[in-house]
Design a protein around this motif. Sequence first.
Motif, mmCIF file in Angstrom:
data_model
loop_
_atom_site.group_PDB
_atom_site.id
_atom_site.type_symbol
_atom_site.label_atom_id
_atom_site.label_comp_id
_atom_site.label_asym_id
_atom_site.label_seq_id
_atom_site.Cartn_x
_atom_site.Cartn_y
_atom_site.Cartn_z
ATOM 1 N N GLY A 175 -2.050 7.131 -5.263
ATOM 2 C CA GLY A 175 -2.053 6.141 -4.205
ATOM 3 C C GLY A 175 -0.765 5.357 -4.085
ATOM 4 O O GLY A 175 -0.757 4.228 -3.581
ATOM 5 N N LEU A 176 0.343 5.939 -4.531
ATOM 6 C CA LEU A 176 1.636 5.266 -4.433
ATOM 7 C C LEU A 176 2.070 5.114 -2.973
ATOM 8 O O LEU A 176 1.801 5.976 -2.144
ATOM 9 C CB LEU A 176 2.711 6.064 -5.184
ATOM 10 N N ARG A 177 2.773 4.013 -2.709
ATOM 11 C CA ARG A 177 3.463 3.845 -1.431
ATOM 12 C C ARG A 177 4.932 3.612 -1.779
ATOM 13 O O ARG A 177 5.387 2.478 -1.934
ATOM 14 C CB ARG A 177 2.879 2.681 -0.643
ATOM 15 N N ASN A 178 5.644 4.681 -1.930
ATOM 16 C CA ASN A 178 7.049 4.626 -2.324
ATOM 17 C C ASN A 178 7.898 4.269 -1.105
ATOM 18 O O ASN A 178 7.420 4.280 0.033
ATOM 19 C CB ASN A 178 7.475 5.977 -2.898
ATOM 20 N N GLY A 179 9.155 3.978 -1.345
ATOM 21 C CA GLY A 179 10.054 3.673 -0.251
ATOM 22 C C GLY A 179 11.483 3.694 -0.722
ATOM 23 O O GLY A 179 11.764 3.907 -1.916
ATOM 24 N N PRO A 180 12.430 3.478 0.194
ATOM 25 C CA PRO A 180 13.841 3.480 -0.202
ATOM 26 C C PRO A 180 14.161 2.325 -1.137
ATOM 27 O O PRO A 180 13.424 1.337 -1.207
ATOM 28 C CB PRO A 180 14.577 3.345 1.138
ATOM 29 N N THR A 181 15.253 2.459 -1.852
ATOM 30 C CA THR A 181 15.721 1.394 -2.738
ATOM 31 C C THR A 181 15.775 0.070 -1.974
ATOM 32 O O THR A 181 16.248 0.012 -0.835
ATOM 33 C CB THR A 181 17.123 1.741 -3.268
ATOM 34 N N THR B 196 2.989 10.359 -2.942
ATOM 35 C CA THR B 196 1.839 9.457 -3.090
ATOM 36 C C THR B 196 1.154 9.592 -4.441
ATOM 37 O O THR B 196 0.557 8.632 -4.929
ATOM 38 C CB THR B 196 0.800 9.715 -1.983
ATOM 39 N N ASP B 197 1.220 10.773 -5.040
ATOM 40 C CA ASP B 197 0.611 11.011 -6.348
ATOM 41 C C ASP B 197 1.685 11.559 -7.280
ATOM 42 O O ASP B 197 2.357 12.536 -6.939
ATOM 43 C CB ASP B 197 -0.546 12.013 -6.249
ATOM 44 N N ALA B 198 1.839 10.934 -8.446
ATOM 45 C CA ALA B 198 2.954 11.294 -9.315
ATOM 46 C C ALA B 198 2.513 11.433 -10.759
ATOM 47 O O ALA B 198 1.522 10.835 -11.200
ATOM 48 C CB ALA B 198 4.068 10.252 -9.210
ATOM 49 N N LEU B 199 3.284 12.234 -11.490
ATOM 50 C CA LEU B 199 3.134 12.404 -12.932
ATOM 51 C C LEU B 199 4.436 11.978 -13.584
ATOM 52 O O LEU B 199 5.519 12.389 -13.159
ATOM 53 C CB LEU B 199 2.840 13.869 -13.271
#
Length: 214
Positions: A27-33, A168-171
């Motif tokens: 459920g990540l909401r990643n984005g630019p630096t 959105t999903d990471a290890l």
Amino acid sequence: MLDDITVDPAVIALRPDFAVLAITAHGLRNGPTDDRSRGWLAEARPVPNDHEKLESWREAYRAFGAKPSRTRPSVDALSRRLPLPEINQVVDGYNAISVKHVLPIGGEDLTRYQGPARLVRTVGDEPSEEALGVPEPGEVVWRDDLGVTCRRWNWRQVARTRITEETTDALFLLERLEPFSLDELKVAGEELAELLSEITPGVRIATRLIVSGT
């Protein structure tokens, strides 16, 4: 996913002190630096070239035939790149923790995985991206059902599984050799979980410690 991750006995035979703390984040909401992740990067400090934790990884590389002066363990290479490069919020976060603790950390996009992650010693015909070349027999690599995901233990990751702004999903794989303690490994994992929760409040975190015999 976590329960299916394996470390081949041949790797443990090479380095019985190896352990990996595997962390999944859903459920990540990643984005630019941004300014926050730039602050994490700015906190990174130089690591002495003869640091005992770096030397331990160099010894591990030599043990399977790699030359650590040519293909450096990930944290060794990263610590030489200060100021740390801006990639995206999630990668900025785990790179900052990697240098802070002198700990190799890999980040993988779980949606691009086929089958479980496993750390193995190669026979020499494992599929790999052309840019990374074919692994040499006996090399330590992370892989999934499609092929190599990271060559020479933690030297270079394939493009297929990199964490991007769309992930959105990471290890995350936090890899330890002595003299790095298991207690410090736990602390580093907790710090990473805290940063991921800052990026995405409500992110679902799970962890598993894999050591010799488990």
